[in-house]
Design a protein around this motif. Sequence first.
Motif, PDB file in Angstrom:
ATOM      1  N   ALA A  85       0.829  -1.214   0.000  1.00 40.24           N
ATOM      2  CA  ALA A  85       0.000   0.000   0.000  1.00 40.24           C
ATOM      3  C   ALA A  85       0.862   1.262   0.000  1.00 40.24           C
ATOM      4  CB  ALA A  85      -0.918  -0.003   1.226  1.00 40.24           C
ATOM      5  N   MET A  86       2.043   1.178   0.599  1.00 40.87           N
ATOM      6  CA  MET A  86       2.934   2.338   0.685  1.00 40.87           C
ATOM      7  C   MET A  86       3.713   2.585  -0.607  1.00 40.87           C
ATOM      8  SD  MET A  86       4.472   1.810   4.516  1.00 40.87           S
ATOM      9  CE  MET A  86       5.753   3.040   4.294  1.00 40.87           C
ATOM     10  N   GLY A  87       4.166   1.483  -1.240  1.00 38.50           N
ATOM     11  CA  GLY A  87       5.041   1.700  -2.390  1.00 38.50           C
ATOM     12  C   GLY A  87       4.962   0.657  -3.468  1.00 38.50           C
ATOM     13  N   GLY A  88       3.865  -0.081  -3.511  1.00 35.76           N
ATOM     14  CA  GLY A  88       3.721  -1.079  -4.566  1.00 35.76           C
ATOM     15  C   GLY A  88       4.804  -2.139  -4.478  1.00 35.76           C
ATOM     16  N   LEU A  89       5.490  -2.365  -5.588  1.00 33.60           N
ATOM     17  CA  LEU A  89       6.522  -3.405  -5.651  1.00 33.60           C
ATOM     18  C   LEU A  89       7.933  -2.825  -5.590  1.00 33.60           C
ATOM     19  CD1 LEU A  89       4.876  -5.746  -8.307  1.00 33.60           C
ATOM     20  CD2 LEU A  89       5.074  -6.149  -5.842  1.00 33.60           C
ATOM     21  N   ASP A  90       8.066  -1.652  -4.985  1.00 31.65           N
ATOM     22  CA  ASP A  90       9.392  -1.084  -4.744  1.00 31.65           C
ATOM     23  C   ASP A  90      10.007  -1.824  -3.556  1.00 31.65           C
ATOM     24  OD1 ASP A  90      11.642   0.407  -4.380  1.00 31.65           O
ATOM     25  OD2 ASP A  90      10.620   2.185  -3.599  1.00 31.65           O
ATOM     26  N   SER A  91      11.025  -2.601  -3.809  1.00 28.29           N
ATOM     27  CA  SER A  91      11.582  -3.486  -2.779  1.00 28.29           C
ATOM     28  C   SER A  91      12.216  -2.739  -1.603  1.00 28.29           C
ATOM     29  CB  SER A  91      12.618  -4.426  -3.404  1.00 28.29           C
ATOM     30  OG  SER A  91      13.704  -3.687  -3.917  1.00 28.29           O
ATOM     31  N   LYS A  92      12.554  -1.471  -1.817  1.00 32.35           N
ATOM     32  CA  LYS A  92      13.283  -0.734  -0.779  1.00 32.35           C
ATOM     33  C   LYS A  92      12.494  -0.627   0.525  1.00 32.35           C
ATOM     34  CE  LYS A  92      16.430   3.160  -0.391  1.00 32.35           C
ATOM     35  NZ  LYS A  92      17.024   4.309  -1.092  1.00 32.35           N
ATOM     36  N   SER A  93      11.191  -0.324   0.423  1.00 33.09           N
ATOM     37  CA  SER A  93      10.391  -0.168   1.645  1.00 33.09           C
ATOM     38  C   SER A  93      10.270  -1.495   2.396  1.00 33.09           C
ATOM     39  CB  SER A  93       9.004   0.384   1.330  1.00 33.09           C
ATOM     40  OG  SER A  93       8.152  -0.600   0.771  1.00 33.09           O
ATOM     41  N   TYR A  94      10.230  -2.597   1.652  1.00 29.76           N
ATOM     42  CA  TYR A  94      10.156  -3.916   2.277  1.00 29.76           C
ATOM     43  C   TYR A  94      11.436  -4.191   3.077  1.00 29.76           C
ATOM     44  CZ  TYR A  94       6.259  -4.816  -0.960  1.00 29.76           C
ATOM     45  OH  TYR A  94       5.075  -4.763  -1.657  1.00 29.76           O
ATOM     46  N   HIS A  95      12.580  -3.826   2.497  1.00 28.55           N
ATOM     47  CA  HIS A  95      13.856  -4.030   3.190  1.00 28.55           C
ATOM     48  C   HIS A  95      13.975  -3.116   4.413  1.00 28.55           C
ATOM     49  CE1 HIS A  95      15.737  -6.966   0.588  1.00 28.55           C
ATOM     50  NE2 HIS A  95      15.421  -6.261  -0.476  1.00 28.55           N
ATOM     51  N   TRP A  96      13.453  -1.910   4.291  1.00 32.17           N
ATOM     52  CA  TRP A  96      13.458  -0.989   5.438  1.00 32.17           C
ATOM     53  C   TRP A  96      12.671  -1.585   6.605  1.00 32.17           C
ATOM     54  CZ3 TRP A  96      16.189   2.644   7.426  1.00 32.17           C
ATOM     55  CH2 TRP A  96      16.902   3.546   6.623  1.00 32.17           C
ATOM     56  N   PHE A  97      11.497  -2.135   6.297  1.00 31.26           N
ATOM     57  CA  PHE A  97      10.671  -2.753   7.333  1.00 31.26           C
ATOM     58  C   PHE A  97      11.417  -3.903   8.011  1.00 31.26           C
ATOM     59  CE2 PHE A  97       7.327  -0.075   6.392  1.00 31.26           C
ATOM     60  CZ  PHE A  97       6.106  -0.453   6.938  1.00 31.26           C
ATOM     61  N   ASN A  98      12.059  -4.742   7.184  1.00 33.77           N
ATOM     62  CA  ASN A  98      12.819  -5.871   7.744  1.00 33.77           C
ATOM     63  C   ASN A  98      13.894  -5.383   8.710  1.00 33.77           C
ATOM     64  OD1 ASN A  98      11.302  -7.494   6.013  1.00 33.77           O
ATOM     65  ND2 ASN A  98      13.047  -8.759   5.463  1.00 33.77           N
ATOM     66  N   MET A  99      14.610  -4.337   8.288  1.00 34.27           N
ATOM     67  CA  MET A  99      15.683  -3.813   9.127  1.00 34.27           C
ATOM     68  C   MET A  99      15.135  -3.211  10.425  1.00 34.27           C
ATOM     69  SD  MET A  99      18.591  -0.937   8.387  1.00 34.27           S
ATOM     70  CE  MET A  99      19.003  -1.559   6.780  1.00 34.27           C
ATOM     71  N   LEU A 100      14.033  -2.481  10.324  1.00 31.43           N
ATOM     72  CA  LEU A 100      13.425  -1.867  11.516  1.00 31.43           C
ATOM     73  C   LEU A 100      12.927  -2.940  12.492  1.00 31.43           C
ATOM     74  CD1 LEU A 100      11.458   1.085   9.872  1.00 31.43           C
ATOM     75  CD2 LEU A 100      13.458   1.275  11.366  1.00 31.43           C
ATOM     76  N   PHE A 101      12.340  -4.002  11.967  1.00 32.81           N
ATOM     77  CA  PHE A 101      11.880  -5.098  12.832  1.00 32.81           C
ATOM     78  C   PHE A 101      13.071  -5.763  13.532  1.00 32.81           C
ATOM     79  CE2 PHE A 101       8.025  -5.531   9.843  1.00 32.81           C
ATOM     80  CZ  PHE A 101       7.225  -4.778  10.684  1.00 32.81           C
ATOM     81  N   HIS A 102      14.171  -5.902  12.796  1.00 34.41           N
ATOM     82  CA  HIS A 102      15.372  -6.505  13.387  1.00 34.41           C
ATOM     83  C   HIS A 102      15.957  -5.597  14.475  1.00 34.41           C
ATOM     84  CE1 HIS A 102      18.755  -9.115  13.837  1.00 34.41           C
ATOM     85  NE2 HIS A 102      19.623  -8.275  13.305  1.00 34.41           N
ATOM     86  N   MET A 103      15.904  -4.300  14.245  1.00 29.41           N
ATOM     87  CA  MET A 103      16.353  -3.341  15.264  1.00 29.41           C
ATOM     88  C   MET A 103      15.512  -3.478  16.537  1.00 29.41           C
ATOM     89  SD  MET A 103      17.006   0.158  13.074  1.00 29.41           S
ATOM     90  CE  MET A 103      18.411   0.337  11.964  1.00 29.41           C
ATOM     91  N   MET A 104      14.199  -3.576  16.347  1.00 26.42           N
ATOM     92  CA  MET A 104      13.295  -3.701  17.498  1.00 26.42           C
ATOM     93  C   MET A 104      13.559  -4.996  18.259  1.00 26.42           C
ATOM     94  SD  MET A 104       9.852  -2.310  15.608  1.00 26.42           S
ATOM     95  CE  MET A 104       8.704  -2.684  16.932  1.00 26.42           C
ATOM     96  N   ALA A 105      13.761  -6.096  17.531  1.00 24.93           N
ATOM     97  CA  ALA A 105      14.036  -7.383  18.177  1.00 24.93           C
ATOM     98  C   ALA A 105      15.359  -7.329  18.949  1.00 24.93           C
ATOM     99  CB  ALA A 105      14.087  -8.498  17.128  1.00 24.93           C
ATOM    100  N   SER A 106      16.358  -6.692  18.366  1.00 23.82           N
ATOM    101  CA  SER A 106      17.671  -6.586  19.022  1.00 23.82           C
ATOM    102  C   SER A 106      17.590  -5.709  20.271  1.00 23.82           C
ATOM    103  CB  SER A 106      18.705  -6.014  18.047  1.00 23.82           C
ATOM    104  OG  SER A 106      18.830  -6.847  16.918  1.00 23.82           O
ATOM    105  N   MET A 107      16.785  -4.641  20.204  1.00 21.62           N
ATOM    106  CA  MET A 107      16.594  -3.799  21.385  1.00 21.62           C
ATOM    107  C   MET A 107      15.874  -4.564  22.491  1.00 21.62           C
ATOM    108  SD  MET A 107      15.884   0.085  20.007  1.00 21.62           S
ATOM    109  CE  MET A 107      14.811  -0.242  18.606  1.00 21.62           C
ATOM    110  N   LEU A 108      14.962  -5.456  22.097  1.00 21.21           N
ATOM    111  CA  LEU A 108      14.277  -6.287  23.092  1.00 21.21           C
ATOM    112  C   LEU A 108      15.229  -7.287  23.734  1.00 21.21           C
ATOM    113  CD1 LEU A 108      10.716  -6.923  21.630  1.00 21.21           C
ATOM    114  CD2 LEU A 108      11.249  -6.163  23.946  1.00 21.21           C
ATOM    115  N   VAL A 109      16.204  -7.770  22.968  1.00 20.36           N
ATOM    116  CA  VAL A 109      17.236  -8.637  23.550  1.00 20.36           C
ATOM    117  C   VAL A 109      17.981  -7.858  24.638  1.00 20.36           C
ATOM    118  CG1 VAL A 109      19.432  -9.818  23.108  1.00 20.36           C
ATOM    119  CG2 VAL A 109      17.530 -10.102  21.522  1.00 20.36           C
ATOM    120  N   PHE A 110      18.289  -6.601  24.352  1.00 18.74           N
ATOM    121  CA  PHE A 110      18.959  -5.745  25.343  1.00 18.74           C
ATOM    122  C   PHE A 110      18.112  -5.601  26.608  1.00 18.74           C
ATOM    123  CE2 PHE A 110      19.245  -1.390  27.071  1.00 18.74           C
ATOM    124  CZ  PHE A 110      20.531  -1.455  27.617  1.00 18.74           C
TER     125      PHE A 110
END
Length: 259
Positions: A85-110
């Motif tokens: 819905a945000m950007g169609g098939l532009d892969s960049k936003s999908y990768h951004w989401f993946n990275m942000l989710f990984h950041m959140m998971a890593s902060m939860l490990v902390f």
Amino acid sequence: MSKKKVKNQPKVLSPYTKLVPYAIVCVFIFIIYGNSLENAFHFDDEISIHNNQDIKSFEYFKSLKTWTQVQERPFSYFTLAINYAMGGLDSKSYHWFNMLFHMMASMLVFVLAGILLQLTLPNLASRKRMALALAMALFFASHTIQVMAVAYVVQRMTILATLFYLWSVWLYIKARRNHIQTGLNSRTAMLYVATFATALLAILSKQNAATLPLLWLLSELFFIRSTEGKMARKYLLLSGGVLLLGFIGVLVFGLLPKE
């Protein structure tokens, strides 16, 4: 005498100091995975994103049936629908989401490492506890086993399951400690509700998160103690029995997903 007391008091970390580890985790992950933001879709991304009509509108997610099909991982696909819905098939936003989710998971490990260190090493200085917890979070963030989950778009299912899994364990420990210290009040009840809500989101992200009740039980066994330092044996036996009966029920009625 008063000066001596002040000198021996433990240093209280400022709010800004407490934010530093989270910033370090985010910058660290961006340095590692920033070069994946321009990556194209690969392998199962074609089936799950390019050719998947379900994520190209939110109609599919309005049905209750969608959310009861745990094996279809509906919450993970819901996040892919947000990307579309945000950007169609532009892969960049999908990768951004993946990275942000990984950041959140890593902060939860902390956060989770911090609370477990506090429970097991209560006399450890807060700065040392923070440094140890940060080391654990950075190890988790940079481990090579994470590469596929972060850089391969459709494998965000693993990241999301991990994120909510960790969150649920942390909330469970908070809920149990609050229950022991203040009783079953509104705050305790809210923490228990949040524990089950995050567990549900973990399972709806990827069904292997169904092991969460076992980890709650292990957290109880190893880390939760009464104000007198005693283990809640009756609670352990009761919850262990419920978990065992639940597992037997799942097997008997064939509710276990084929995976």
